[in-house]
Design an enzyme around this catalytic site. Structure first.
Site, PDB file in Angstrom:
ATOM      1  N   CYS A 260      70.025  24.563  11.290  1.00 42.85           N
ATOM      2  CA  CYS A 260      68.976  25.866  10.994  1.00 42.85           C
ATOM      3  C   CYS A 260      69.181  26.687  11.083  1.00 42.85           C
ATOM      4  O   CYS A 260      70.023  28.113  10.323  1.00 42.85           O
ATOM      5  CB  CYS A 260      67.978  25.493  11.882  1.00 42.85           C
ATOM      6  SG  CYS A 260      65.617  25.973  11.471  1.00 42.85           S
TER       7      CYS A 260
ATOM      8  N   GLU B 228      67.291  16.097  13.723  1.00 46.21           N
ATOM      9  CA  GLU B 228      67.581  14.770  15.188  1.00 46.21           C
ATOM     10  C   GLU B 228      66.358  14.623  15.492  1.00 46.21           C
ATOM     11  O   GLU B 228      65.993  14.180  16.205  1.00 46.21           O
ATOM     12  CB  GLU B 228      67.945  16.541  16.620  1.00 46.21           C
ATOM     13  CG  GLU B 228      66.885  17.852  16.623  1.00 46.21           C
ATOM     14  CD  GLU B 228      67.099  19.462  15.059  1.00 46.21           C
ATOM     15  OE1 GLU B 228      66.999  19.562  15.839  1.00 46.21           O
ATOM     16  OE2 GLU B 228      67.833  18.095  14.624  1.00 46.21           O
TER      17      GLU B 228
ATOM     18  N   HIS C 102      66.298  19.715  10.439  1.00 47.18           N
ATOM     19  CA  HIS C 102      66.133  18.951  11.752  1.00 47.18           C
ATOM     20  C   HIS C 102      66.450  17.521  11.305  1.00 47.18           C
ATOM     21  O   HIS C 102      65.644  16.946  11.386  1.00 47.18           O
ATOM     22  CB  HIS C 102      65.232  19.575  12.609  1.00 47.18           C
ATOM     23  CG  HIS C 102      65.195  20.977  12.878  1.00 47.18           C
ATOM     24  ND1 HIS C 102      65.501  21.107  13.898  1.00 47.18           N
ATOM     25  CD2 HIS C 102      64.805  22.124  12.261  1.00 47.18           C
ATOM     26  CE1 HIS C 102      65.616  22.908  13.766  1.00 47.18           C
ATOM     27  NE2 HIS C 102      64.952  23.610  12.848  1.00 47.18           N
TER      28      HIS C 102
END
Length: 515
Positions: free
Chosen positions: A80, A168, A166
């Site tokens: 990002c 994660e 993202h």
């Protein structure tokens, strides 16, 4: 031990990235985004990840990494803001976009040779950005694109990588596989880290820091403080560990009785129970602002603790807390200095706690962990399963679940409703399927009819969510019959409550707690 560094630019998921890497068995460490590389790059470092940020790269105050990072002979992955930072620093173009992407977004893969190895040509990513890459730096090749942003992933050789989404967060499909490919296929790291290693390292650090001094832990009976207590008792001599339970009057039903049983189960030598409910409820009288309530509760916790410390004669004791990383980042206490405050946690931003932290007298051995990691650590320490899997309870207690002014009457009403809600979940075998469930007392009364009478009763909101780590959360999808029956039982059992509503907000955009 092989290590992957995460450079924190103030993003709310920086530690989550590190935690996902640790889940793969590779040690990961979060460092400030602008830290000089000579302070953190060691022979053990196999790769670096640049995190997200609340800033845009073209803003004057935007965090900037040591520019030598792009010349390191190890792989770098930008996520990002980290992706945009890499583009901007290497003379590409980043601009604000009229079409922003937040949440789920389809991703089309153009090259699956390494970072996207083993993945389908298209899958659902998780985006959170308002800026777009309008020109890639020289020498970079496109790896993936999304509907509104052509440059969603890129690489230069096998060393510099960037992705706009993202991986994660749990909502990103194949997110773990992407991080796994980066850690193993690209960085060549070996999985040698686990919770047993963390326990051993943390215990050694506690012994070295504490020495022969005493430690005082404010324990609530929740998962975090209980695991912290077990860790202290494992790492230190039992005679050094003092467990202090303060009844604030803001606790759940029968909390004091349950906590006493837990402390005895842990085998602690020093257990101190203090009833300070009158002090807390008096201090909160007339206060409605949530941040002010958190500050009052946090400061009073410390004052009561200090008074008890003097009474016990352990003035030089360390103060231990069950602070998690979610508490730190929501309070704007990430590793760097660019994090924003979502809500203040009383054990993080209280001025009195801050003062003790500046003096080096605060121990927070769980501050780099998320809730599910704490549960795994508790299991490794032998904490009973019924405690490990207990739903989270905020440090300020019912003080932040009663919107508006807190009174004893409101606490009693909310305690009964919340206890009934939890008992119903357990009776229906739903409790263990839900990450956190609780009631919130709203500052309004609603007209109702009981029998032939008209009256005004309080409104209670039910909150039940599923989550892996507390950073993101989905609403639990109750069967209609269950939520209707629970609502009826609450209004029939607690006469002061006249209406029940169900909170269907996810996180983001909402937080889990209401205040």
């Amino acid at each position: 031990m092989d290590t992957i560094l995460v450079f924190d630019f103030g993003g709310q998921t920086a530690q989550l990235i590190a935690r996902r890497i640790r889940d793969l068995g590779v040690y990961s460490l979060v460092v400030a985004g602008d830290v000089p590389l000579k302070q953190v790059i060691t022979p053990e470092v196999r790769g670096c990840i640049l995190s997200g940020s609340p800033f845009s790269v073209y803003q004057e105050q935007a965090p900037v990494p040591d520019q030598n990072i792009y010349s390191l002979d190890i792989p770098i992955l930008g996520i990002c803001y980290g992706f945009q930072r890499m583009v901007y620093d290497l003379k590409g173009k980043v601009e604000g976009s009229q079409t922003r992407e937040f949440g789920r977004a389809p991703l089309k893969i153009h090259d699956s040779s390494d970072l996207f190895h083993g993945m389908p040509e298209s899958f659902m990513s998780w985006m959170s950005h308002g800026d777009s890459i309008t020109q890639l730096p020289e020498g970079f090749g496109l790896l993936a694109s999304s509907e509104h942003h052509p440059a969603a992933a890129f690489r230069r050789s096998n060393r510099l990588y960037g992705i706009q989404f993202h991986p994660e967060v749990t909502h990103c499909e194949y997110g773990t596989d992407i991080l796994k490919n980066f850690a193993f296929r690209i960085c060549g790291a070996e999985p040698r880290w686990n919770m047993d290693v963390y326990l051993q390292q943390t215990a050694e650090e506690l012994r070295a820091r504490v020495g022969e001094r005493d430690v005082l832990l404010l324990i609530s009976g929740g998962v975090d403080s209980t695991v912290t207590a077990a860790l202290l008792l494992e790492a230190l001599e039992h005679r050094q560990v003092h467990l202090l339970y303060i009844d604030t009057g803001l606790m759940r039903k029968d909390e004091t009785k349950e906590v006493t049983g837990i402390l005895n189960l842990l085998g602690a030598e020093h257990i101190h129970l203090v009833d300070a409910s009158e002090e807390f409820l008096s201090a909160l009288q007339g206060v409605s602002d949530p941040e002010e309530k958190r500050r009052i509760i946090g400061d009073l916790f410390i004052r009561v603790q200090e008074k008890e410390v003097k009474r016990l004669g352990i003035d030089s004791a360390f103060l231990a807390q069950g602070t998690l990383y979610t508490d730190m980042i929501e309070s704007g206490k990430g590793v760097g200095n660019k994090a924003t405050v979502i809500k203040s946690h009383h054990n993080v931003r209280s001025p009195l706690v801050e003062e003790k932290r500046r003096k080096g007298l605060v121990l927070e051995p769980l501050a780099s962990l998320y809730k599910d990691e704490v549960r795994r650590l508790g299991t490794a320490l032998g904490v009973p399963a019924q405690i490990i899997h207990r739903h989270p309870f905020p440090g300020p207690g019912l003080g932040v679940r009663i919107l508006g002014e807190v009174t004893r009457e409101k606490c009693d009403i909310l305690r009964e409703a919340d206890d009934l809600f939890i008992r119903e979940l357990k009776r229906r075998n739903l409790y263990d399927k839900i990450w956190q469930a609780f009631c919130v007392l709203l500052p309004v009364r609603s007209v109702g009819v009981t029998g032939d009478s008209r009256g005004y009763g309080w409104v209670v909101a039910l909150r039940a969510i599923t989550s892996m780590d507390g950073m993101t959360a989905d609403v639990y999808p109750f069967e209609t019959v269950d939520i209707l029956d629970i609502s009826a039982r609450i209004t029939n059992t607690v006469p002061e409550i006249g209406r029940v509503v169900y909170d269907i907000s996810s996180k983001p955009p909402a937080t889990i707690e209401w205040e």
